[in-house]
Design an enzyme around this catalytic site. Sequence first.
Site, PDB file in Angstrom:
ATOM      1  N   GLU A 292       0.823  -1.196   0.000  1.00 17.36           N
ATOM      2  CA  GLU A 292       0.000   0.000   0.000  1.00 17.36           C
ATOM      3  C   GLU A 292       0.855   1.243   0.000  1.00 17.36           C
ATOM      4  OE1 GLU A 292      -3.052   0.525   2.781  1.00 17.36           O
ATOM      5  OE2 GLU A 292      -3.996  -1.394   2.388  1.00 17.36           O
TER       6      GLU A 292
ATOM      7  N   HIS B 233      -4.587   6.823   0.477  1.00 13.82           N
ATOM      8  CA  HIS B 233      -3.833   5.567   0.469  1.00 13.82           C
ATOM      9  C   HIS B 233      -4.420   4.639  -0.570  1.00 13.82           C
ATOM     10  CE1 HIS B 233      -7.031   4.231   3.244  1.00 13.82           C
ATOM     11  NE2 HIS B 233      -6.696   2.984   2.954  1.00 13.82           N
TER      12      HIS B 233
ATOM     13  N   HIS C 248      -5.469   0.812  -2.138  1.00 10.61           N
ATOM     14  CA  HIS C 248      -5.961  -0.528  -1.823  1.00 10.61           C
ATOM     15  C   HIS C 248      -5.555  -1.457  -2.964  1.00 10.61           C
ATOM     16  CE1 HIS C 248      -9.388   0.273   1.307  1.00 10.61           C
ATOM     17  NE2 HIS C 248      -8.191   0.594   1.758  1.00 10.61           N
TER      18      HIS C 248
ATOM     19  N   ASP D 254      -9.302   2.056   8.466  1.00  8.12           N
ATOM     20  CA  ASP D 254      -9.377   3.310   7.711  1.00  8.12           C
ATOM     21  C   ASP D 254     -10.317   4.293   8.407  1.00  8.12           C
ATOM     22  OD1 ASP D 254      -7.722   2.291   5.767  1.00  8.12           O
ATOM     23  OD2 ASP D 254      -9.357   1.751   4.415  1.00  8.12           O
TER      24      ASP D 254
HETATM   25 ZN   LIG Z   1      -7.495   1.211   3.573  1.00  9.81          ZN
END
Ligand SMILES: [Zn+2]
Length: 116
Positions: A13, A59, A61, A72
């Site tokens: 990530e 961010h 995924h 999250d």
């Molecule tokens: Zn996430």
Amino acid sequence: MIMEASKDTYPMEFGAMLKAEHDVIYEIVIMPGTVQGDHHTIMWMGNKPIDFSVVGSVHSHPSGVIIPSDADLHMFSNTGAIHMIVGFPYRETDYKFFNRLGKPIEVGVIGGHQLQ
Ligand SMILES: [Zn+2]
């Protein structure tokens, strides 16, 4: 730029903070304490406030599922009002914005070159 960074870190990530001025997000800041694991990015928020111009987070995924996880949602509630999640395969449309409660919100995107 976010998509490129996400591709670069795939299958890990990518995570960063969003900075804004006059309601325009103009910069992403990769946090020094960001841990990029193969399970989930952990944003390091130990020393906040980081910067008053930080308005949210972004961010990736790698799963391609653009839905905030429980982690999250916890992170969103602590780190500003606008949160972007980008999903594999990171095309220009593979993103969604959420508010601090994890509800989808509409945010205009001017163009990638604005995010330098
Ligand atoms: Zn996430």
